[in-house]
Design an enzyme around this catalytic site. Sequence first.
Site, mmCIF file in Angstrom:
data_model
loop_
_atom_site.group_PDB
_atom_site.id
_atom_site.type_symbol
_atom_site.label_atom_id
_atom_site.label_comp_id
_atom_site.label_asym_id
_atom_site.label_seq_id
_atom_site.Cartn_x
_atom_site.Cartn_y
_atom_site.Cartn_z
ATOM 1 N N PRO A 10 12.650 11.889 24.266
ATOM 2 C CA PRO A 10 12.904 10.500 23.899
ATOM 3 C C PRO A 10 13.265 9.587 25.069
ATOM 4 O O PRO A 10 13.985 9.980 25.979
ATOM 5 C CB PRO A 10 14.082 10.602 22.918
ATOM 6 N N ASN A 11 12.728 8.400 24.978
ATOM 7 C CA ASN A 11 13.000 7.287 25.909
ATOM 8 C C ASN A 11 12.299 7.426 27.257
ATOM 9 O O ASN A 11 12.380 6.520 28.086
ATOM 10 C CB ASN A 11 14.512 7.077 26.111
ATOM 11 N N ARG A 18 13.615 1.524 32.496
ATOM 12 C CA ARG A 18 14.866 2.062 31.970
ATOM 13 C C ARG A 18 15.809 2.435 33.129
ATOM 14 O O ARG A 18 15.488 3.316 33.923
ATOM 15 C CB ARG A 18 14.510 3.320 31.186
ATOM 16 N N TYR A 23 16.685 6.261 37.212
ATOM 17 C CA TYR A 23 15.406 6.936 36.960
ATOM 18 C C TYR A 23 14.268 6.460 37.854
ATOM 19 O O TYR A 23 13.179 7.025 37.814
ATOM 20 C CB TYR A 23 15.013 6.765 35.484
ATOM 21 N N ASN A 79 10.883 17.991 30.036
ATOM 22 C CA ASN A 79 12.022 17.092 30.170
ATOM 23 C C ASN A 79 12.377 16.683 28.753
ATOM 24 O O ASN A 79 11.776 15.758 28.189
ATOM 25 C CB ASN A 79 11.689 15.877 31.027
ATOM 26 N N ALA A 82 17.389 13.427 26.090
ATOM 27 C CA ALA A 82 18.670 13.568 25.376
ATOM 28 C C ALA A 82 18.700 14.811 24.479
ATOM 29 O O ALA A 82 19.779 15.373 24.232
ATOM 30 C CB ALA A 82 18.941 12.315 24.563
ATOM 31 N N GLU A 103 12.795 23.812 32.791
ATOM 32 C CA GLU A 103 13.536 22.632 32.320
ATOM 33 C C GLU A 103 13.658 21.644 33.476
ATOM 34 O O GLU A 103 14.075 22.017 34.575
ATOM 35 C CB GLU A 103 14.935 23.064 31.852
ATOM 36 N N HIS A 105 14.698 17.567 34.830
ATOM 37 C CA HIS A 105 15.318 16.248 34.654
ATOM 38 C C HIS A 105 15.079 15.414 35.897
ATOM 39 O O HIS A 105 15.169 15.932 37.020
ATOM 40 C CB HIS A 105 16.830 16.376 34.407
ATOM 41 N N ARG A 112 26.425 13.343 36.420
ATOM 42 C CA ARG A 112 26.556 12.220 35.484
ATOM 43 C C ARG A 112 27.643 12.521 34.444
ATOM 44 O O ARG A 112 28.510 13.360 34.676
ATOM 45 C CB ARG A 112 25.183 11.935 34.862
HETATM 46 C C1 DQA Z 1 17.073 13.075 31.628
HETATM 47 C C2 DQA Z 1 18.600 13.225 31.621
HETATM 48 C C3 DQA Z 1 19.142 13.179 30.195
HETATM 49 O O1 DQA Z 1 20.546 13.343 30.205
HETATM 50 C C4 DQA Z 1 18.812 11.857 29.559
HETATM 51 O O2 DQA Z 1 19.239 11.829 28.215
HETATM 52 C C5 DQA Z 1 17.373 11.480 29.661
HETATM 53 C C6 DQA Z 1 16.645 11.809 30.885
HETATM 54 C C7 DQA Z 1 16.513 12.980 33.050
HETATM 55 O O3 DQA Z 1 15.293 13.104 33.195
HETATM 56 O O4 DQA Z 1 17.269 12.781 34.014
HETATM 57 O O5 DQA Z 1 16.834 10.814 28.787
HETATM 58 O O6 DQA Z 1 16.506 14.209 31.009
#
Ligand code: DQA
Length: 147
Positions: A10-11, A18, A23, A79, A82, A103, A105, A112
């Site tokens: 998501p997002n 964003r 990011y 990725n 959340a 995994e 990110h 964070r």
């Molecule tokens: C994320 C880190 C997560 O904590 C966050 O909710 C994201 C992006 C990252 O790519 O740094 O949406 O996965």
Amino acid sequence: MKTVYVLNGPNLNLLGMREPAIYGSSTLADVQKLCEEACARNGLALVFRQTNHEGEMVDWVHEAGRVHAKGELAAVVMNAAAYTHTSVAILDAVKGTGVPLLELHVSNVQARESFRHHSYLSATARAVMCGLGVAGYGLAIEAVAQW
Ligand code: DQA
């Protein structure tokens, strides 16, 4: 030719606009292009997707699991955004299918907020990468090409 599934949660469709201080300014389309180039360099096929829905992510892990069962999956690079910090369902999908998981990110989640420090996926992942920005996607593909 083996396939890499790059699955985004998501997002991540908002990449580029964003929280750019966290990011960066690359868009998800830029990330897809970077993944396509890394796969081409490594002789891998690419499935690249993004969803804002947990169940859809579960379905995609199941799909990758069927490719894995045929011996045609290089890895899932995920990725989960959340959902990393909340989703037992995605963890169970990875465990249930046995897909090799990297995994990923974009940000360094350990630097964070504390709620980002726990990942449901890390214990079942073969590798975890974070904090390398979107370049991490290309590096992840270089890594799983050796699996
Ligand atoms: C994320 C880190 C997560 O904590 C966050 O909710 C994201 C992006 C990252 O790519 O740094 O949406 O996965």
